[in-house]
Motif scaffolding. Structure first.
Motif, PDB file in Angstrom:
ATOM      1  N   VAL A 298      24.614  18.225  -0.178  1.00 12.43           N
ATOM      2  CA  VAL A 298      25.138  17.656   1.074  1.00 12.43           C
ATOM      3  C   VAL A 298      25.680  16.253   0.836  1.00 12.43           C
ATOM      4  CG1 VAL A 298      24.460  16.821   3.361  1.00 12.43           C
ATOM      5  CG2 VAL A 298      23.700  19.068   2.585  1.00 12.43           C
ATOM      6  N   ILE A 299      24.965  15.435   0.080  1.00 13.84           N
ATOM      7  CA  ILE A 299      25.410  14.069  -0.194  1.00 13.84           C
ATOM      8  C   ILE A 299      26.700  14.086  -1.012  1.00 13.84           C
ATOM      9  CG2 ILE A 299      24.834  11.964  -1.479  1.00 13.84           C
ATOM     10  CD1 ILE A 299      21.904  12.467  -0.587  1.00 13.84           C
TER      11      ILE A 299
ATOM     12  N   THR B 259      28.945  16.511  -1.146  1.00 18.08           N
ATOM     13  CA  THR B 259      30.023  17.010  -0.288  1.00 18.08           C
ATOM     14  C   THR B 259      30.518  15.930   0.657  1.00 18.08           C
ATOM     15  OG1 THR B 259      29.123  19.243  -0.409  1.00 18.08           O
ATOM     16  CG2 THR B 259      30.637  18.772   1.402  1.00 18.08           C
ATOM     17  N   LEU B 260      29.596  15.208   1.279  1.00 14.85           N
ATOM     18  CA  LEU B 260      29.999  14.166   2.222  1.00 14.85           C
ATOM     19  C   LEU B 260      30.742  13.032   1.526  1.00 14.85           C
ATOM     20  CD1 LEU B 260      26.902  13.973   4.589  1.00 14.85           C
ATOM     21  CD2 LEU B 260      29.132  15.048   5.022  1.00 14.85           C
ATOM     22  N   SER B 261      30.346  12.683   0.305  1.00 12.08           N
ATOM     23  CA  SER B 261      31.054  11.621  -0.407  1.00 12.08           C
ATOM     24  C   SER B 261      32.458  12.063  -0.786  1.00 12.08           C
ATOM     25  CB  SER B 261      30.262  11.177  -1.639  1.00 12.08           C
ATOM     26  OG  SER B 261      30.244  12.205  -2.605  1.00 12.08           O
ATOM     27  N   ARG B 262      32.630  13.347  -1.162  1.00 12.77           N
ATOM     28  CA  ARG B 262      33.963  13.848  -1.484  1.00 12.77           C
ATOM     29  C   ARG B 262      34.841  13.976  -0.247  1.00 12.77           C
ATOM     30  NH1 ARG B 262      32.699  18.230  -6.286  1.00 12.77           N
ATOM     31  NH2 ARG B 262      31.932  16.666  -7.741  1.00 12.77           N
ATOM     32  N   VAL B 263      34.247  14.335   0.879  1.00 16.15           N
ATOM     33  CA  VAL B 263      35.005  14.387   2.123  1.00 16.15           C
ATOM     34  C   VAL B 263      35.456  12.978   2.500  1.00 16.15           C
ATOM     35  CG1 VAL B 263      34.799  14.803   4.604  1.00 16.15           C
ATOM     36  CG2 VAL B 263      33.996  16.521   2.990  1.00 16.15           C
ATOM     37  N   GLY B 264      34.592  12.001   2.270  1.00 19.28           N
ATOM     38  CA  GLY B 264      34.959  10.626   2.552  1.00 19.28           C
ATOM     39  C   GLY B 264      36.114  10.164   1.685  1.00 19.28           C
TER      40      GLY B 264
END
Length: 53
Positions: A41-42, A44-49
């Protein structure tokens, strides 16, 4: 006259909390699943950012 089970008075706890052996296995299982899930999850969220940032 026989006493019924619902007539018995429950004993008060002595302060010692018994530990169920299954509790350790449950915690281990949650860690085994939760740590990789949290990492994913972390990541994925960093890549989305990066994608939208």
């Amino acid at each position: 006259m026989q006493a019924h089970p619902h007539d018995a008075v429950a004993a008060e706890p002595s302060g010692d909390v018994p530990v169920n052996p299954a509790t350790g296995r449950l915690i281990f299982g949650w860690l085994l699943v939760g740590l990789p899930l949290a990492y994913g999850v972390i990541t994925t969220l960093s890549r989305v950012g990066q994608l939208f940032g």
